[in-house]
Design a protein around this motif. Sequence first.
Motif, PDB file in Angstrom:
ATOM      1  N   ASP A 122      49.812  36.637  43.980  1.00 31.97           N
ATOM      2  CA  ASP A 122      49.629  35.773  42.808  1.00 31.97           C
ATOM      3  C   ASP A 122      49.665  36.620  41.542  1.00 31.97           C
ATOM      4  OD1 ASP A 122      49.156  33.686  41.122  1.00 31.97           O
ATOM      5  OD2 ASP A 122      47.117  33.248  41.821  1.00 31.97           O
ATOM      6  N   ASP A 123      50.539  36.219  40.596  1.00 29.26           N
ATOM      7  CA  ASP A 123      50.578  36.938  39.307  1.00 29.26           C
ATOM      8  C   ASP A 123      50.538  35.941  38.154  1.00 29.26           C
ATOM      9  OD1 ASP A 123      53.061  35.770  39.154  1.00 29.26           O
ATOM     10  OD2 ASP A 123      54.207  37.623  39.302  1.00 29.26           O
ATOM     11  N   THR A 124      49.977  34.766  38.395  1.00 31.14           N
ATOM     12  CA  THR A 124      50.060  33.691  37.401  1.00 31.14           C
ATOM     13  C   THR A 124      48.873  33.639  36.438  1.00 31.14           C
ATOM     14  OG1 THR A 124      49.085  32.141  38.945  1.00 31.14           O
ATOM     15  CG2 THR A 124      51.491  32.239  38.898  1.00 31.14           C
ATOM     16  N   GLY A 125      48.222  34.772  36.220  1.00 29.32           N
ATOM     17  CA  GLY A 125      47.108  34.768  35.262  1.00 29.32           C
ATOM     18  C   GLY A 125      46.555  36.170  35.095  1.00 29.32           C
ATOM     19  N   LEU A 178      42.452  35.337  38.151  1.00 33.24           N
ATOM     20  CA  LEU A 178      42.956  35.392  39.538  1.00 33.24           C
ATOM     21  C   LEU A 178      41.800  35.601  40.525  1.00 33.24           C
ATOM     22  CD1 LEU A 178      46.216  37.529  39.168  1.00 33.24           C
ATOM     23  CD2 LEU A 178      45.987  35.051  39.222  1.00 33.24           C
ATOM     24  N   TYR A 179      40.852  36.469  40.156  1.00 31.63           N
ATOM     25  CA  TYR A 179      39.678  36.672  41.026  1.00 31.63           C
ATOM     26  C   TYR A 179      38.912  35.356  41.180  1.00 31.63           C
ATOM     27  CZ  TYR A 179      39.802  41.862  40.959  1.00 31.63           C
ATOM     28  OH  TYR A 179      40.143  43.180  41.132  1.00 31.63           O
ATOM     29  N   ALA A 180      38.701  34.682  40.037  1.00 29.37           N
ATOM     30  CA  ALA A 180      37.902  33.442  40.059  1.00 29.37           C
ATOM     31  C   ALA A 180      38.559  32.401  40.961  1.00 29.37           C
ATOM     32  CB  ALA A 180      37.749  32.910  38.639  1.00 29.37           C
ATOM     33  N   ARG A 181      39.884  32.300  40.858  1.00 32.41           N
ATOM     34  CA  ARG A 181      40.620  31.336  41.688  1.00 32.41           C
ATOM     35  C   ARG A 181      40.423  31.596  43.185  1.00 32.41           C
ATOM     36  NH1 ARG A 181      46.581  31.508  39.547  1.00 32.41           N
ATOM     37  NH2 ARG A 181      46.113  30.578  37.547  1.00 32.41           N
ATOM     38  N   GLN A 182      40.480  32.885  43.543  1.00 36.40           N
ATOM     39  CA  GLN A 182      40.340  33.231  44.970  1.00 36.40           C
ATOM     40  C   GLN A 182      38.899  33.029  45.438  1.00 36.40           C
ATOM     41  OE1 GLN A 182      42.861  33.665  46.976  1.00 36.40           O
ATOM     42  NE2 GLN A 182      44.323  33.614  45.287  1.00 36.40           N
ATOM     43  N   GLU A 242      36.889  30.788  44.440  1.00 39.01           N
ATOM     44  CA  GLU A 242      36.632  29.354  44.562  1.00 39.01           C
ATOM     45  C   GLU A 242      37.198  28.766  45.852  1.00 39.01           C
ATOM     46  OE1 GLU A 242      38.433  26.876  41.573  1.00 39.01           O
ATOM     47  OE2 GLU A 242      36.625  25.648  41.408  1.00 39.01           O
ATOM     48  N   ILE A 243      38.201  29.440  46.445  1.00 41.08           N
ATOM     49  CA  ILE A 243      38.761  28.908  47.701  1.00 41.08           C
ATOM     50  C   ILE A 243      38.312  29.742  48.907  1.00 41.08           C
ATOM     51  CG2 ILE A 243      40.733  27.824  46.568  1.00 41.08           C
ATOM     52  CD1 ILE A 243      42.442  30.184  47.623  1.00 41.08           C
ATOM     53  N   GLY A 244      37.434  30.716  48.656  1.00 33.62           N
ATOM     54  CA  GLY A 244      36.807  31.415  49.786  1.00 33.62           C
ATOM     55  C   GLY A 244      37.574  32.608  50.322  1.00 33.62           C
ATOM     56  N   THR A 245      38.531  33.149  49.542  1.00 34.07           N
ATOM     57  CA  THR A 245      39.291  34.325  50.014  1.00 34.07           C
ATOM     58  C   THR A 245      38.375  35.557  50.030  1.00 34.07           C
ATOM     59  OG1 THR A 245      41.239  33.373  48.986  1.00 34.07           O
ATOM     60  CG2 THR A 245      41.369  35.712  49.580  1.00 34.07           C
ATOM     61  N   PRO A 246      38.166  36.173  51.192  1.00 35.04           N
ATOM     62  CA  PRO A 246      37.171  37.261  51.235  1.00 35.04           C
ATOM     63  C   PRO A 246      37.592  38.524  50.482  1.00 35.04           C
ATOM     64  CG  PRO A 246      38.071  36.815  53.447  1.00 35.04           C
ATOM     65  CD  PRO A 246      38.660  35.805  52.531  1.00 35.04           C
ATOM     66  N   VAL A 284      40.223  47.183  46.599  1.00 36.32           N
ATOM     67  CA  VAL A 284      39.862  46.019  47.410  1.00 36.32           C
ATOM     68  C   VAL A 284      38.533  45.489  46.885  1.00 36.32           C
ATOM     69  CG1 VAL A 284      39.249  45.199  49.736  1.00 36.32           C
ATOM     70  CG2 VAL A 284      41.082  46.876  49.443  1.00 36.32           C
ATOM     71  N   ARG A 285      38.539  44.220  46.448  1.00 38.40           N
ATOM     72  CA  ARG A 285      37.342  43.622  45.861  1.00 38.40           C
ATOM     73  C   ARG A 285      36.753  42.601  46.825  1.00 38.40           C
ATOM     74  NH1 ARG A 285      36.653  38.555  43.722  1.00 38.40           N
ATOM     75  NH2 ARG A 285      35.221  38.308  41.961  1.00 38.40           N
ATOM     76  N   ASP A 286      35.444  42.688  47.013  1.00 36.55           N
ATOM     77  CA  ASP A 286      34.748  41.827  47.964  1.00 36.55           C
ATOM     78  C   ASP A 286      34.304  40.533  47.266  1.00 36.55           C
ATOM     79  OD1 ASP A 286      32.841  42.223  50.706  1.00 36.55           O
ATOM     80  OD2 ASP A 286      32.110  40.819  49.181  1.00 36.55           O
ATOM     81  N   ARG A 287      34.593  39.386  47.884  1.00 37.00           N
ATOM     82  CA  ARG A 287      34.268  38.078  47.288  1.00 37.00           C
ATOM     83  C   ARG A 287      32.774  37.904  47.032  1.00 37.00           C
ATOM     84  NH1 ARG A 287      34.802  33.867  51.781  1.00 37.00           N
ATOM     85  NH2 ARG A 287      32.782  34.756  52.307  1.00 37.00           N
ATOM     86  N   ASP A 288      31.945  38.343  48.000  1.00 33.26           N
ATOM     87  CA  ASP A 288      30.521  38.011  47.926  1.00 33.26           C
ATOM     88  C   ASP A 288      29.726  38.964  47.047  1.00 33.26           C
ATOM     89  OD1 ASP A 288      31.188  35.985  49.588  1.00 33.26           O
ATOM     90  OD2 ASP A 288      30.603  37.037  51.424  1.00 33.26           O
ATOM     91  N   THR A 289      30.129  40.244  47.025  1.00 35.13           N
ATOM     92  CA  THR A 289      29.348  41.218  46.249  1.00 35.13           C
ATOM     93  C   THR A 289      30.036  41.586  44.937  1.00 35.13           C
ATOM     94  OG1 THR A 289      30.482  43.019  47.350  1.00 35.13           O
ATOM     95  CG2 THR A 289      28.439  42.262  48.374  1.00 35.13           C
ATOM     96  N   TRP A 290      31.312  41.243  44.833  1.00 33.59           N
ATOM     97  CA  TRP A 290      32.165  41.647  43.706  1.00 33.59           C
ATOM     98  C   TRP A 290      32.268  43.173  43.615  1.00 33.59           C
ATOM     99  CZ3 TRP A 290      30.656  37.768  39.148  1.00 33.59           C
ATOM    100  CH2 TRP A 290      31.047  36.481  39.524  1.00 33.59           C
TER     101      TRP A 290
END
Length: 477
Positions: A416-419, A424-428, A430-434, A451-457
């Motif tokens: 994804d390069d649309t923002g 882009l992080y926020a979008r992922q 919100e849909i649960g991408t780990p 590599v960024r972790d969804r739960d801890t950022w």
Amino acid sequence: MSAPNIETIVSLAKRRGFVFPSSEIYGGLGSAWDYGPLGVELCNNVKQAWWRWMVYERDDMEGLDSSIILNRLVWKYSGHELTFTDPLVDCRECNSRFRYDKLLAESGVDAERTGLLTPAEILKDIKCPSCGKKNWTGVRPFNLMFRTHVGATAEDDADALVYLRPETAQGIFINFANVLTTSRRKLPFGVAQIGKSFRNEVTPGNFIFRTREFEQMEMEYFVRPGEDEQVHQEWIDNCFNWFTSLGIEASNLRLYEQPKEELAHYAKRTVDIQYRFFPERDEPERQWDELMGIANRTDFDLRTHSKKPEDGEGKRLNPDSTEDLSYFDEATKERFYPYVIEPAAGVNRTVLSVLMDAYSEKTNDKGETRVILKLHPTLSPIKAAILPLAKNKPEIVGMAKAIKRSLQPVLRAVYDDTGGIGKLYARQDEIGTPFCVTVDHQSLEDEAVTVRDRDTWEQERVKVSDLPEHLLNRLKD
Ligand code: GAP
């Protein structure tokens, strides 16, 4: 944290492409829903997780995929033609139709009283929720099975009448002898099946909680009579643990022992696993509803579909069946009808419960509140999003796309390069991408990505060559 109500999930699901109202461009169809790009992945992941746990990780299980349309006699002998009904009542003033038992519950009628009075006496005091009048028809049973006809026959040809199955279970019972002989199984063993079921529900609703078309994950576990009670309890515990292994908070799950008057005609004991689908309701008891039922069906089904059983006068109870579904125990030289323990869950209700349970909100350092769907990584529709930090740099874009392609064979990845990166992080999230994998200028030099972790950022730097293994290991944790 979990979702404060189902409405929060309805809006997220539509906004992000999990679930859409069905037939929307023609005004919709009541209580029918379509699963979008992320929804279909989530459903598939739930079904795969169940199948892996139920079939692949055990030594005593076989799978099956039976027809949705079965011979009508199946539903005659299973008891569904006669008893798979809801009690209906109509308001004579405004013609609104209600399920009698739900009407009583919602009108706060004391359950004990209902046993002492006739329905007409009870209804005398109940106001129609639509028009407020008290003018009711009698209560009558309404069969929930959808009817259709096979072949090019007249609509009213009784011989052509068939039903869409209201449960997948009967397909397993009628194949008991087939599975037994081809798999050479000995008791105890189970047969699992996932598939669509249909019920012409009188009061569908609450999003995908109760619909007329839905999917079930059912397993029939065949045991010796006498071993049924202990095995039943084991399956109740197993199933509860399965839901917590999917990341559902144990405090949002509970066991509900069905009282005698609620038991289906075939059940000796049924325990439901309930989820807190309605946390917004004031009355704690009304916050819970069924996610899964685990029933002890006794030998009812195998017996009723067998040609052998006779009544007290020696008359065959099932003159239509050509098969005896009893079991011969080589060790004891005894023939008997196995008892059946049945864990039966809904795919759609499981999807709703994992979405509700995964819902959380987090505020970033700019004070913006973000939705984070903390789905168990096994269930996440997308496992990794590959994001280029500069989309106008062909080398960075090329590297990001190459990484996405290299991950594709091992896990579901998107590019994804649309923002901007924050969006882009926020979008992922919100849909649960780990995991989000960011390719930056430095990556061109050191062949490494963030590599960024969804739960801890939290972020870590990983070599591109180690990335597939690194992500697979983290997904297993
Ligand atoms: N063979 C047993 C059986 O069908 P059930 O409790 O009627 O038992 C099992 O159904 C599960 O199927 C329920 O716990 C629920 O998750 C799901 N289910 C049943 N009716 C449903 C409906 N109308 N919409 C969505 N899911 C439904």
